[in-house]
Design an enzyme around this catalytic site. Sequence first.
Site, PDB file in Angstrom:
ATOM      1  N   ASP A  76       0.818  -1.204   0.000  1.00 36.60           N
ATOM      2  CA  ASP A  76       0.000   0.000   0.000  1.00 36.60           C
ATOM      3  C   ASP A  76       0.856   1.261   0.000  1.00 36.60           C
ATOM      4  OD1 ASP A  76      -2.250  -1.535  -0.060  1.00 36.60           O
ATOM      5  OD2 ASP A  76      -2.793  -1.233   2.048  1.00 36.60           O
ATOM      6  N   GLY A  77       2.011   1.219   0.664  1.00 40.01           N
ATOM      7  CA  GLY A  77       2.897   2.377   0.670  1.00 40.01           C
ATOM      8  C   GLY A  77       3.387   2.724  -0.725  1.00 40.01           C
ATOM      9  N   ASN A 149      -4.325   8.929   1.643  1.00 40.15           N
ATOM     10  CA  ASN A 149      -4.661   8.319   2.938  1.00 40.15           C
ATOM     11  C   ASN A 149      -4.902   9.361   4.023  1.00 40.15           C
ATOM     12  OD1 ASN A 149      -4.894   5.578   2.553  1.00 40.15           O
ATOM     13  ND2 ASN A 149      -3.039   5.023   3.663  1.00 40.15           N
ATOM     14  N   ASP A 179       0.039  13.963  21.115  1.00 36.29           N
ATOM     15  CA  ASP A 179       1.256  13.692  20.343  1.00 36.29           C
ATOM     16  C   ASP A 179       1.064  14.053  18.878  1.00 36.29           C
ATOM     17  OD1 ASP A 179       2.450  12.791  22.613  1.00 36.29           O
ATOM     18  OD2 ASP A 179       2.577  10.679  22.011  1.00 36.29           O
ATOM     19  N   THR A 190      -8.615   3.137   7.315  1.00 38.90           N
ATOM     20  CA  THR A 190      -8.143   1.813   7.736  1.00 38.90           C
ATOM     21  C   THR A 190      -6.627   1.792   7.968  1.00 38.90           C
ATOM     22  OG1 THR A 190      -8.027   1.173   5.393  1.00 38.90           O
ATOM     23  CG2 THR A 190      -9.999   0.529   6.614  1.00 38.90           C
ATOM     24  N   TYR A 192      -3.415   4.691   9.554  1.00 38.01           N
ATOM     25  CA  TYR A 192      -2.887   5.233  10.807  1.00 38.01           C
ATOM     26  C   TYR A 192      -4.007   5.609  11.780  1.00 38.01           C
ATOM     27  CZ  TYR A 192       0.435   8.048  13.622  1.00 38.01           C
ATOM     28  OH  TYR A 192       1.223   8.576  14.616  1.00 38.01           O
ATOM     29  N   SER A 193      -5.084   6.178  11.254  1.00 38.12           N
ATOM     30  CA  SER A 193      -6.206   6.568  12.115  1.00 38.12           C
ATOM     31  C   SER A 193      -6.781   5.378  12.866  1.00 38.12           C
ATOM     32  CB  SER A 193      -7.293   7.243  11.275  1.00 38.12           C
ATOM     33  OG  SER A 193      -8.449   7.481  12.043  1.00 38.12           O
ATOM     34  N   LEU A 194      -6.936   4.254  12.169  1.00 41.20           N
ATOM     35  CA  LEU A 194      -7.513   3.058  12.782  1.00 41.20           C
ATOM     36  C   LEU A 194      -6.672   2.593  13.967  1.00 41.20           C
ATOM     37  CD1 LEU A 194      -9.761   0.893  12.580  1.00 41.20           C
ATOM     38  CD2 LEU A 194      -8.197  -0.417  11.127  1.00 41.20           C
ATOM     39  N   ALA A 214      -2.670   9.873  20.869  1.00 43.67           N
ATOM     40  CA  ALA A 214      -2.359   9.923  22.304  1.00 43.67           C
ATOM     41  C   ALA A 214      -2.781  11.254  22.927  1.00 43.67           C
ATOM     42  CB  ALA A 214      -0.866   9.679  22.534  1.00 43.67           C
TER      43      ALA A 214
END
Length: 296
Positions: A76-77, A149, A179, A190, A192-194, A214
């Site tokens: 995906d990256g 994304n 943070d 789906t 980093y947020s997830l 955080a």
Amino acid sequence: MTRNLTFALFGNVYQKEKSAAVRHVLACLREHGAHVLMEREYAQFVHTQALVDIEPKDTFSGSNFTADFAISMGGDGTLLRTASLVGAKPVPILGVNMGRLGFLADVSANDFARTLDAIYADDYSVEDRALISVSTEGHRIDGCCCALNDVAILKRDSASMISIRTSIDGEHLTTYQADGLIVSTPTGSTAYSLSNGGPIIVPRTGVLLLTAVAPHSLNVRPIVIPDSAQIELTVSSRSHTFLVAIDGRSSSLPEGTTLRLTRAPYMIKVVKRAGTRYFATLREKMMWGADGRSER
């Protein structure tokens, strides 16, 4: 009658063990008589690792190419990087998964031949995916300023949290003490947020998602807003700098910088095989609803 199609190939130069898959994809393209262009750095890698000759005239740098389709060879990256180079070109992207999860890049190398047959038979669909555009006042962000994304505002190092004053369409929402803050598209919900407790949002729903990283306050929760809104962020930090990561591409900015996030004026087109269903992919890739308890 066979159509003459041009494919632009982008890939991951760190996956030496995938040489056989690269040769297979190139062989399938040749069988169809396709014209293959390849990103120059990736062409050098393929020539060295896969022992496939690529003529210099069939290579390109960056976004300097014209093609009917783009093929992303990686995870995906790699597809996110491909999207940043395709940009506003109306070129559909086919993601060939060389990695592990492959939520966006969902075609395996073993399935590539069938997928290519389907493309030549017009038996496929193209999904339009929205992006987030980022602008700043007085400070330049290197590279593409649009995210398929997410856009993440993050503290620079292990120092104390940062403060992110956040407004939506000119109305103050809150000042996050955290943070960081992730602003994601439905496509990126789906990612980093997830992992920070954000919800999964079905693609093409016309919203943006704000998720704190955080947060200092336990009553801070993710919030979903229309993607027609303008988000304005102003950051304060004890280290006097912070990071802005656009689909993982990071730049350092001084505190006090104001960022404006809006929906980008163009869409990214993603090729999907006929019969591909989002919820089926969600169950398969994310193990949605799976019960891991063993029977007694």
